[in-house]
Design a protein around this motif. Structure first.
Motif, PDB file in Angstrom:
ATOM      1  N   PHE A 190      52.445  55.880  21.086  1.00  0.00           N
ATOM      2  CA  PHE A 190      52.730  54.604  21.149  1.00  0.00           C
ATOM      3  C   PHE A 190      51.887  53.942  22.607  1.00  0.00           C
ATOM      4  CE2 PHE A 190      56.193  51.904  19.138  1.00  0.00           C
ATOM      5  CZ  PHE A 190      56.159  52.822  17.894  1.00  0.00           C
ATOM      6  N   THR A 191      51.954  55.023  23.271  1.00  0.00           N
ATOM      7  CA  THR A 191      51.201  54.195  24.550  1.00  0.00           C
ATOM      8  C   THR A 191      49.660  54.303  24.080  1.00  0.00           C
ATOM      9  OG1 THR A 191      52.574  55.731  26.225  1.00  0.00           O
ATOM     10  CG2 THR A 191      50.422  54.976  26.890  1.00  0.00           C
ATOM     11  N   GLN A 192      48.906  55.056  23.407  1.00  0.00           N
ATOM     12  CA  GLN A 192      47.774  54.919  22.970  1.00  0.00           C
ATOM     13  C   GLN A 192      47.402  53.691  22.001  1.00  0.00           C
ATOM     14  OE1 GLN A 192      47.216  58.671  21.022  1.00  0.00           O
ATOM     15  NE2 GLN A 192      46.083  59.783  22.636  1.00  0.00           N
ATOM     16  N   ARG A 193      48.485  53.122  21.186  1.00  0.00           N
ATOM     17  CA  ARG A 193      48.253  52.105  20.420  1.00  0.00           C
ATOM     18  C   ARG A 193      48.672  51.022  20.809  1.00  0.00           C
ATOM     19  NH1 ARG A 193      50.933  52.076  13.989  1.00  0.00           N
ATOM     20  NH2 ARG A 193      49.776  49.976  13.463  1.00  0.00           N
ATOM     21  N   TYR A 194      49.858  50.815  21.717  1.00  0.00           N
ATOM     22  CA  TYR A 194      50.118  49.520  22.270  1.00  0.00           C
ATOM     23  C   TYR A 194      49.624  49.420  23.653  1.00  0.00           C
ATOM     24  CZ  TYR A 194      52.560  49.672  17.676  1.00  0.00           C
ATOM     25  OH  TYR A 194      52.964  49.525  16.552  1.00  0.00           O
ATOM     26  N   ASN A 197      44.340  49.724  26.028  1.00  0.00           N
ATOM     27  CA  ASN A 197      43.363  49.114  27.163  1.00  0.00           C
ATOM     28  C   ASN A 197      44.265  49.639  28.595  1.00  0.00           C
ATOM     29  OD1 ASN A 197      45.664  47.604  27.158  1.00  0.00           O
ATOM     30  ND2 ASN A 197      44.089  45.889  26.959  1.00  0.00           N
ATOM     31  N   GLY A 198      45.116  50.162  28.766  1.00  0.00           N
ATOM     32  CA  GLY A 198      45.826  50.748  29.768  1.00  0.00           C
ATOM     33  C   GLY A 198      46.606  49.373  30.643  1.00  0.00           C
ATOM     34  N   LYS A 199      46.421  48.233  29.945  1.00  0.00           N
ATOM     35  CA  LYS A 199      47.015  47.217  30.321  1.00  0.00           C
ATOM     36  C   LYS A 199      48.740  47.034  30.074  1.00  0.00           C
ATOM     37  CE  LYS A 199      46.710  41.867  30.306  1.00  0.00           C
ATOM     38  NZ  LYS A 199      46.725  41.915  31.752  1.00  0.00           N
ATOM     39  N   LEU A 200      49.201  46.705  31.087  1.00  0.00           N
ATOM     40  CA  LEU A 200      50.670  46.590  31.337  1.00  0.00           C
ATOM     41  C   LEU A 200      51.124  45.118  31.036  1.00  0.00           C
ATOM     42  CD1 LEU A 200      51.945  49.118  33.713  1.00  0.00           C
ATOM     43  CD2 LEU A 200      52.233  49.124  31.359  1.00  0.00           C
ATOM     44  N   ASP A 271      49.169  45.611  36.859  1.00  0.00           N
ATOM     45  CA  ASP A 271      48.241  45.197  35.600  1.00  0.00           C
ATOM     46  C   ASP A 271      47.828  46.243  34.826  1.00  0.00           C
ATOM     47  OD1 ASP A 271      48.042  42.440  36.670  1.00  0.00           O
ATOM     48  OD2 ASP A 271      46.616  42.966  38.247  1.00  0.00           O
ATOM     49  N   SER A 272      47.804  47.449  35.208  1.00  0.00           N
ATOM     50  CA  SER A 272      47.387  48.522  34.492  1.00  0.00           C
ATOM     51  C   SER A 272      48.264  49.746  34.832  1.00  0.00           C
ATOM     52  CB  SER A 272      46.085  49.196  34.748  1.00  0.00           C
ATOM     53  OG  SER A 272      45.652  49.505  35.924  1.00  0.00           O
ATOM     54  N   ILE A 273      48.329  50.681  33.746  1.00  0.00           N
ATOM     55  CA  ILE A 273      49.227  51.991  34.009  1.00  0.00           C
ATOM     56  C   ILE A 273      48.707  52.756  35.204  1.00  0.00           C
ATOM     57  CG2 ILE A 273      49.482  54.189  32.557  1.00  0.00           C
ATOM     58  CD1 ILE A 273      49.346  52.783  29.836  1.00  0.00           C
ATOM     59  N   GLU A 274      47.388  52.734  35.339  1.00  0.00           N
ATOM     60  CA  GLU A 274      47.027  53.470  36.441  1.00  0.00           C
ATOM     61  C   GLU A 274      47.557  53.201  37.976  1.00  0.00           C
ATOM     62  OE1 GLU A 274      42.855  53.376  36.452  1.00  0.00           O
ATOM     63  OE2 GLU A 274      42.609  54.634  34.791  1.00  0.00           O
ATOM     64  N   GLY A 291      54.988  53.640  26.530  1.00  0.00           N
ATOM     65  CA  GLY A 291      55.282  53.926  25.246  1.00  0.00           C
ATOM     66  C   GLY A 291      56.621  54.550  25.246  1.00  0.00           C
ATOM     67  N   GLY A 292      57.011  55.681  26.065  1.00  0.00           N
ATOM     68  CA  GLY A 292      58.499  55.959  25.851  1.00  0.00           C
ATOM     69  C   GLY A 292      59.372  55.002  26.247  1.00  0.00           C
TER      70      GLY A 292
END
Length: 527
Positions: A190-194, A197-200, A271-274, A291-292
């Motif tokens: 889910f993280t890969q799909r949704y 782009n790493g954008k939250l 702005d991003s997962i990182e 995703g979780g």
């Protein structure tokens, strides 16, 4: 880890001349369970002392198996190497362990990977224990068992486990799972799909939550109707969410839909997962956390979950508790077999006669066939014999193919995917032409052993083909050469007195010949 329930003590018969410490030592052994998950590999080692299972050590390595699948569902070489490096480390801890005391279960990613067999074959070179690829429903049942054994008892439990590639949802009572489902949605996928782009963003969370709700929609009503007294979450994703909520000030560690909403708000401040900086969130969990959170939020919404607590028990603990007969592993598989036979109206008297005949033949030949007497092939042959006619409930025409399909695709608690495949293969080749080129490759079992079981089952079915109550014919099998078997009767004229059987054996002799095998009888009849 709490004490196991319903376990029979295994104490020395005579403890008069032993000290208490010696008595304990005589009943102590170590067991281990390994969970090859989509995100991490886990290993737990425990000590079995009498009625108690005591945890000795835990080991975890982030392997990111799920993220190593390409567009063709093949594991990359780099991913395979990461997995093998982890298993090599686990192997150091398991030196000296007996094969029967170690159980390794592979889950979603190795269920999906087209080249899973390559990984499993290479894994055996570094870790000399069999790897079982288990179906999603079996994974769910084992997760429930692990939670049930490590939590205070409640009348009924909803257990949720969000893995890297799949999510398991179970409702059960006591130690028995009543309602099990495994959905192909996990924190990695889910993280890969949704969040690719790493954008939250709230928009990305909304898409992910709606997608998860759509997958849950077909089962939501059934789960809500059945109901539960306590909701429990297990494994890494829900543990990470609990720890993040504690870090946000929710010190009671209870997960609710409102708190999940607050967590999403906090995540969207980045702005991003990182950029995620949450107190309590482990760095290794950060890349797949969003995703979780989305999946668990969808579960709360779809099932109307009020609150959830975290449980330390999970799949690996379930594996541990099922490893011994006294932990009821054999009971669940026998119960599964009997339930399936009943469901499909199997002629149980006939099936039992075939089972007894097949078991007798395998015991006669096990030394010549190099099959150990403790091999699970004995049990698989017996269960296959009991279920070889389940396909009759669909149609007599081609019923062996129907039986094979049912045994491969039915949810069978207690059996892993390859065990079901063995039973399916035996059912498929129980009669008619021997198109052996259709046999799939297996990892846990040798092809030559499977061929032997096919021969034994076919002959056992033929020898009991008249379906009457008369005593079974006294026969034995001899292996003349590798592909030349001979059936011998107790009486020299046994086929003269059983002309229908003789005709069936002549027909079988021709089918064996077409497969480049040879079947002969002690009266030297020829096709």
């Amino acid at each position: 880890m709490s004490q196991a329930k319903n376990i029979k003590a295994n104490t020395p018969e005579d403890s008069k001349n032993t000290t208490p410490l010696e008595a304990v030592a005589s009943t102590t052994k170590h067991v281990a369970a390994i969970d090859l998950g989509s995100n991490s590999f886990h290993m737990v080692v425990a000590k079995v002392i009498g009625q108690e299972l005591q945890l000795v050590s835990r080991h975890k390595q982030r392997v990111r198996l799920g993220s190593g699948l390409d567009d063709q569902s093949n594991l990359s070489n780099a991913t395979i190497e990461r997995g093998l490096e982890c298993l090599a480390m686990f192997a150091e801890r398991l030196q000296g362990f007996e094969i029967e005391n170690v159980r390794i279960a592979a889950t979603h990613t190795l269920r999906q990977a087209n080249n899973a067999h390559i990984f499993i074959q290479r894994a055996r070179e570094v870790l000399p224990f069999p790897i079982e690829v288990i179906p999603g429903e079996e994974e769910a049942r084992l997760i429930y068992l692990g939670v049930a054994h490590t939590q205070p008892e409640s009348d009924s439990k909803l257990v949720i486990d969000i893995g890297g590639g799949s999510t398991e949802l179970i409702i059960g009572q006591g130690f028995e799972a009543k309602l099990v489902n495994s959905k192909q949605m996990g924190c990695v996928s889910f993280t890969q799909r949704y969040f690719s782009n790493g954008k939250l963003s709230r928009k990305n969370f909304s898409k992910a939550i709606i997608a998860a709700q759509q997958r849950l929609e077909p089962l939501a009503a059934k789960y809500k109707k059945k109901g539960w007294d306590a909701a429990l979450g297990s494994s890494g994703t829900i543990k990470a969410i609990k720890e993040a909520l504690v870090g946000m000030g929710y010190e009671d560690a209870i997960i609710t839909e409102k708190r999940l909403g607050h967590l999403i708000d906090v995540l969207c401040e980045n702005d991003s997962i990182e950029e995620i900086k949450l107190k309590g969130l482990a760095e290794e969990r950060q890349p797949v956390f969003a995703g979780g959170v989305a999946i668990l939020t969808a579960i709360f919404m779809a099932l109307s979950v009020k609150e959830m607590h975290f449980s330390d028990g999970a799949l690996r603990e379930g594996l541990l508790y099922e490893m011994e007969d006294r932990f009821q592993r054999s009971d669940i598989r026998m119960r599964t077999t009997e339930n399936l036979a009943t469901k499909h109206s199997v002629d149980f008297d006939h099936a039992t006669r075939v089972k007894e005949q097949a078991s007798e033949f395998l015991h006669q030949l096990c030394d010549e066939l190099c099959i150990k007497k403790k091999s699970q092939l004995f049990e698989l042959l017996e269960w296959s014999a009991l279920l070889h006619e389940v396909g009759l409930s669909i149609s007599f025409s081609g019923f062996h193919k129907h039986s094979a399909y049912l045994l491969e695709h039915t949810n069978m608690p207690g059996f892993n995917s390859e065990q079901q495949m063995v039973m399916s293969i035996l059912a498929r080749f129980q009669r008619k032409a021997l198109k052996l080129q259709d046999m799939p490759e297996l990892n846990l079992f040798k092809g030559k052993h499977l061929i032997s079981l096919i021969r034994i089952l076919r002959l056992s079915i033929i020898l009991n083909g008249q379906r009457n109550d008369s005593p079974r014919l006294k026969t034995r099998i001899e292996v003349i050469e590798k592909d030349h078997w001979k059936i011998c009767g107790a009486d020299g004229d046994w086929l003269e007195e059983n002309k229908l059987l003789a005709a069936d054996l002549l027909a079988e002799q021709e089918l064996w010949s077409n497969a480049e095998w040879q079947l002969s009888f002690d009266d030297n009849q020829k096709a």
